[in-house]
Design a protein around this motif. Sequence first.
Motif, mmCIF file in Angstrom:
data_model
loop_
_atom_site.group_PDB
_atom_site.id
_atom_site.type_symbol
_atom_site.label_atom_id
_atom_site.label_comp_id
_atom_site.label_asym_id
_atom_site.label_seq_id
_atom_site.Cartn_x
_atom_site.Cartn_y
_atom_site.Cartn_z
ATOM 1 N N VAL A 282 10.698 101.928 24.959
ATOM 2 C CA VAL A 282 10.763 100.755 25.840
ATOM 3 C C VAL A 282 9.043 100.286 25.819
ATOM 4 C CG1 VAL A 282 10.338 100.391 28.486
ATOM 5 C CG2 VAL A 282 11.837 101.347 27.446
ATOM 6 N N HIS A 283 7.944 101.137 24.990
ATOM 7 C CA HIS A 283 7.087 101.475 25.009
ATOM 8 C C HIS A 283 6.231 100.258 24.365
ATOM 9 C CE1 HIS A 283 2.676 102.060 25.211
ATOM 10 N NE2 HIS A 283 2.455 102.439 24.013
ATOM 11 N N ASP A 284 6.787 100.524 22.982
ATOM 12 C CA ASP A 284 7.154 99.341 21.502
ATOM 13 C C ASP A 284 8.194 98.390 22.295
ATOM 14 O OD1 ASP A 284 5.437 101.299 20.726
ATOM 15 O OD2 ASP A 284 6.947 102.082 19.438
ATOM 16 N N LEU A 285 8.853 98.370 23.194
ATOM 17 C CA LEU A 285 9.413 96.909 22.742
ATOM 18 C C LEU A 285 9.319 96.492 23.948
ATOM 19 C CD1 LEU A 285 11.855 95.971 21.857
ATOM 20 C CD2 LEU A 285 13.494 96.804 23.173
ATOM 21 N N ILE A 286 8.561 96.611 24.596
ATOM 22 C CA ILE A 286 8.260 95.277 26.296
ATOM 23 C C ILE A 286 6.978 94.706 24.985
ATOM 24 C CG2 ILE A 286 8.867 96.888 27.592
ATOM 25 C CD1 ILE A 286 6.973 97.597 28.363
ATOM 26 N N GLN A 287 6.243 95.165 24.313
ATOM 27 C CA GLN A 287 5.589 94.563 23.167
ATOM 28 C C GLN A 287 5.687 93.340 22.973
ATOM 29 O OE1 GLN A 287 2.117 95.631 24.340
ATOM 30 N NE2 GLN A 287 4.181 98.242 24.914
ATOM 31 N N PRO A 291 9.870 92.016 29.316
ATOM 32 C CA PRO A 291 10.144 92.552 30.264
ATOM 33 C C PRO A 291 11.345 92.965 30.885
ATOM 34 C CG PRO A 291 8.410 93.877 30.377
ATOM 35 C CD PRO A 291 8.583 92.177 29.572
ATOM 36 N N GLN A 292 11.459 91.715 31.534
ATOM 37 C CA GLN A 292 12.767 91.117 32.694
ATOM 38 C C GLN A 292 14.037 90.412 31.451
ATOM 39 O OE1 GLN A 292 12.049 88.640 36.284
ATOM 40 N NE2 GLN A 292 12.012 86.911 34.704
ATOM 41 N N VAL A 293 13.717 90.180 30.185
ATOM 42 C CA VAL A 293 14.424 89.994 29.395
ATOM 43 C C VAL A 293 15.713 90.691 29.546
ATOM 44 C CG1 VAL A 293 15.483 89.116 27.608
ATOM 45 C CG2 VAL A 293 13.714 87.693 28.475
ATOM 46 N N LEU A 294 14.636 92.644 28.999
ATOM 47 C CA LEU A 294 15.385 93.347 28.694
ATOM 48 C C LEU A 294 16.156 94.158 30.118
ATOM 49 C CD1 LEU A 294 15.801 96.126 27.016
ATOM 50 C CD2 LEU A 294 14.039 96.657 27.432
ATOM 51 N N ARG A 295 15.623 94.123 31.588
ATOM 52 C CA ARG A 295 16.078 94.488 32.420
ATOM 53 C C ARG A 295 17.228 94.126 32.275
ATOM 54 N NH1 ARG A 295 15.153 97.292 37.483
ATOM 55 N NH2 ARG A 295 17.181 97.043 38.739
ATOM 56 N N PHE A 296 17.204 92.008 33.033
ATOM 57 C CA PHE A 296 18.155 91.758 32.702
ATOM 58 C C PHE A 296 19.553 92.078 31.525
ATOM 59 C CE2 PHE A 296 21.130 88.024 32.220
ATOM 60 C CZ PHE A 296 21.565 87.490 33.687
#
Length: 473
Positions: A282-287, A291-296
């Motif tokens: 997650v640390h790399d991906l949210i760069q 993050p709201q898209v990943l959460r959704f």
Amino acid sequence: MIHLYNTLTREKEVFKPLQPGKVTMYVCGPTVYNYIHIGNARSAVAFDTIRRYFEYRGYQVNYVSNFTDVDDKIIKASHEMNLSVPEVTEKFIQAFYADTDALNIKRATKNPRVMENMDEIIAFVDALITKGYAYEADGDVYYRARKFAHYGQLSGQAIDELELGASERVTDIDQEKKEDPLDFALWKKAKPGEISWTSPWGEGRPGWHIECSVMATKYLGDTIDIHAGGQDLEFPHHENEIAQSEAKTGQKFANYWLHNGFVTIGNDDEKMSKSLGNFVTVHDLIQEVDPQVLRFFMATTQYRRPIRYSQDNLDEARNNLAKLKHAWDNLNYRVANDATTAPLTAADHVWIEQMAAYQMKFLKAMDDDFNVQNGIAVVYELAKAMNRYAEEATVSRGVADEMLHEFMRMIAIFGIEFKNEELLDTEIEQLIHERDAARTEKNFARSDEIRDQLKEQGIILEDTPHGTRWRRE
């Protein structure tokens, strides 16, 4: 009534809390030796979504999720990083908070750590020895699995199958110490140079399974409403938790067991895990990904189903989330610019009745084992209704506020929050006013020039019957 699938009984059951209006919920947390990958985050998102739905339904949720801060993997990482075990765990606990905060995962009521509960762990193990459920062997302490009558019930495995599997995993050294291959460690004798604590059985540290039994019962009581975690924890971790806890307390440990599906990756839908080396943190991906898209993306798949991680699926989540944001923006724009505060008309009451129907449909979907896929489908229907209402010749603030309020309550369950765009810079505001004037004067060349200029700055203009709207690209 909320119905949930209980892994222990393999059936959907009506949720009946121990105390009316309250939920005690324990979720197995991470072993903190690295950044969490999205497979780990899936569990956190899934049970945060369930927690949020309980709260939407009016329950007060006492949500406890542990940090495993003593473990073989942590000790190995401390050697590799040339840091102490507490330094490694603190580093990755803070990273966990940073990543889960970005995903809008609510902080637990309590995040207990193993090191903070060592006295209770030692006392718990000692009680199991006193009751005859555990025994010491050369500094190690093992649990007599066969002595617990219901061992294997959660995972649905026969004792003979479990014994065969255990025999294949046990080393010769362990075999010499154990009375039975099925027995598992409650306390491990310290090796030279390892972090350790003083106990009645010598220097050592806890086994993995004992920590959750201790912390769940300490912070939530001998019997809790819900115990949750990933499917991979059913056996041996959760099976062992039940055996330890019920042997010690004489009470049922948890009334409901919930387990989330895996995140898979690749054409073969392989489970994402650190051990397989196919993980994305997650640390790399949210760069790279909002993050709201990943959460959704993760929150809109029912918790027991697997999620396939792919760029296409992320893109679909991004597009769907943008549609919801657009509907919210549309109606907010009408409210801010020309909504009426006059008494509700007959037509307004029809919209209010439709809202009530959407609410009932949403509750029916989510009450069915937290079926977020059907639940989000209702949210999409509501968003379409909001778009239609925003195009009405007259918009009532009373109706619009009701729509927006319920829409935000629903999407908050999925961890989504929308905010009004920040004010434009003075220069950009002037350009929008200049473009409006150019359009009035039918100077379409200048109008198009300004539109293109703003687009280059990431500002998208939308011409509506009620004025020019803007949004950031």
